[in-house]
Design an enzyme around this catalytic site. Sequence first.
Site, short mmCIF file in Angstrom:
data_model
loop_
_atom_site.label_atom_id
_atom_site.label_comp_id
_atom_site.label_asym_id
_atom_site.label_seq_id
_atom_site.Cartn_x
_atom_site.Cartn_y
_atom_site.Cartn_z
N ASN A 209 0.85 -1.20 0.00
CA ASN A 209 0.00 0.00 0.00
C ASN A 209 0.88 1.24 0.00
OD1 ASN A 209 0.52 0.87 2.84
ND2 ASN A 209 -0.37 -1.15 3.26
N ASP A 277 -4.41 -6.03 5.00
CA ASP A 277 -5.48 -6.83 5.63
C ASP A 277 -5.49 -8.27 5.11
OD1 ASP A 277 -6.48 -4.83 7.29
OD2 ASP A 277 -7.49 -3.87 5.59
N LYS A 287 7.87 -17.47 -10.72
CA LYS A 287 7.15 -16.31 -11.27
C LYS A 287 5.92 -16.79 -12.04
CE LYS A 287 7.81 -12.32 -14.24
NZ LYS A 287 8.62 -11.73 -15.28
N PRO A 303 -3.31 -11.68 10.34
CA PRO A 303 -3.60 -11.47 11.77
C PRO A 303 -3.67 -9.98 12.06
CG PRO A 303 -1.30 -12.15 11.45
CD PRO A 303 -1.98 -12.27 10.12
O1 C5P Z 1 -8.69 -2.19 11.47
P1 C5P Z 1 -7.72 -1.24 10.89
O2 C5P Z 1 -6.75 -1.87 9.92
O3 C5P Z 1 -8.30 0.01 10.31
O4 C5P Z 1 -6.91 -0.76 12.17
C1 C5P Z 1 -5.83 0.09 12.09
C2 C5P Z 1 -4.96 -0.07 13.29
O5 C5P Z 1 -4.73 -1.46 13.56
C3 C5P Z 1 -3.60 0.52 13.08
O6 C5P Z 1 -3.14 0.94 14.35
C4 C5P Z 1 -2.80 -0.64 12.52
O7 C5P Z 1 -1.42 -0.48 12.73
C5 C5P Z 1 -3.36 -1.80 13.31
N1 C5P Z 1 -3.39 -3.07 12.57
C6 C5P Z 1 -2.59 -4.14 12.97
N2 C5P Z 1 -2.63 -5.33 12.29
C7 C5P Z 1 -3.45 -5.48 11.24
C8 C5P Z 1 -4.25 -4.41 10.81
C9 C5P Z 1 -4.19 -3.21 11.50
O8 C5P Z 1 -1.82 -4.00 13.94
N3 C5P Z 1 -3.47 -6.62 10.60
#
Ligand code: C5P
Length: 392
Positions: A209, A277, A287, A303
Site C-alpha cells: 500500500n 489486511d 514467477k 492477523p
Molecule cells: O482495522 P484497521 O486496519 O483500520 O486498524 C488500524 C490499526 O490497527 C492501526 O493501528 C494498525 O497499525 C493496526 N493493525 C494491525 N494489524 C493489522 C491491521 C491493523 O496492527 N493486521
Amino acid sequence: MSLAGKKIILGVTGGIAAYKAAELCRLLIRAGAEVRVVMTVAAQQFVTPLTFQALSGKPVLASLWDAASGDGMEHIHLSRDADLLLVAPASADFLARLAQGRADDLLSTLCLARTCGLAVAPAMNREMWAAAPTRRNLEQLRADGVSVLGPAAGEQACGEIGLGRMLEPADILAALPGLLGAGPLAGKRVLVTAGPTFEAIDPVRGLTNRSSGKMGYAVAQAAAEAGAAVCLVSGPSCLHAPAGVRRIDVQSAAEMRDAVLRELPSDVFIAVAAVADYRVDAVATQKIKKNDAVLTLNLVPNPDILTEVAALPGAPFCVGFAAETERLAEHAESKRLRKKLPLLVGNLAQDTLGQDSAELVLFDDRGRHPLPRADKLTQARRLIRHLAALLN
Ligand code: C5P
C-alpha cells in the site's frame, strides 16, 4: 521544555552551520541548562568565541593549552562535571577524528576523556555525507554509543540540495531530554510499528500500500525524545531510523507480528503501520506466467497485530491509528472500542498518506481531542505528550 540544572558542554566545530550553534546555545540557556562552549580552531574561522561567551555567560574554551590552568586537568574536570557533551555542528573531519579516538585538540580530548553521553549533529555537503569514509565513521560512532542527531535534507550553503544540513537548533533541543533521561517517558519501553507491509504473490510480485512510514518514524522519534527506549518494527521504507531508535526490518504482516511479539513486554505499543489486511493463501514459488486468462488470487485475512497485543494478559498501553476515507469520528471510535484501546489516532486517509503534514483527532475515554494540521513530527510530539499524560 526544561533542562534546568543540566550541565551541557556544547562543542562547535568548523563549518558554516557554526552560526546556528549560537542560536542553539541561546535555546539551551533559555531551557535552563548551564552551558560551557568549546570551539575548535576551525570553528573560530566562522564565529568568534566572543559570540558564545556573550550567549553562555562563560569564557569559551578554545585550546588544550588555554585550558591547562590550575592542575592542567581541565579536560578531565570539565567532562566529569557534565551531563552531556553535544557537538553541533560536527564536521566530517571531526567525526572522522572522533571515530579514530584522536585527542589532538581540546574538544576531541574531552570527547575521549568524558564519562557522560555524547551526541553529535553532523553538518556537511551531501557528497561528503554520502562518502564511504563518512558512512564507516558514522557506523563506528553509533556502535560506540554516540547519538547521531540528523542531519536534515534541504538546501545547503554550497547551493546543492540533499542530506547533510545540520538539524535546526529547535530540533536538536527537542532531542535532548530523551538523551538526558529527563523526558516524560524516561524509563519506559515503547514499541512502534511503521510503514506498509509487503505480501508476496510470487518471487517478484506482491501486494502493498502507499504508506510512506513518515508518521510511524516521527512517532518513534518523538517517543525517543521523550526519553523512552524505542524499538521500531518497520515494513519496507526508505526512511532512516531516528537517533537512538532500534529498528527491526520486516516485510510481511506475519513477520511484523512475530517481531512485535518477540519484542514484548513493553510499556507502550503504538501501531502506526498500515498492515495489509489480506495476503495470498499460497505464495507461488516461481514467477507466475502471463496468459490471456483471468488470474484469480485467493486472499486470506492477515492477523490483526494490534487486536492481538491489546488482548494479551498484562498488555502494554496500546495506541491504534485509523485512516478513514469518510465519517472519521464514527469509524474511529467504533474501532477503538472494538480493539479495546485506551487511545486511538484518527485521520482522513486521502489527507495524510505520503504527505508531510497531517490533521489528526485523538480519541480516548474522555472524548475527542483535535490536533490541528501540522508537520508529522509536531503531531507525533503532541501525541506523545497526550499519551504520557494518560500513562502517568
Ligand atoms: O482495522 P484497521 O486496519 O483500520 O486498524 C488500524 C490499526 O490497527 C492501526 O493501528 C494498525 O497499525 C493496526 N493493525 C494491525 N494489524 C493489522 C491491521 C491493523 O496492527 N493486521
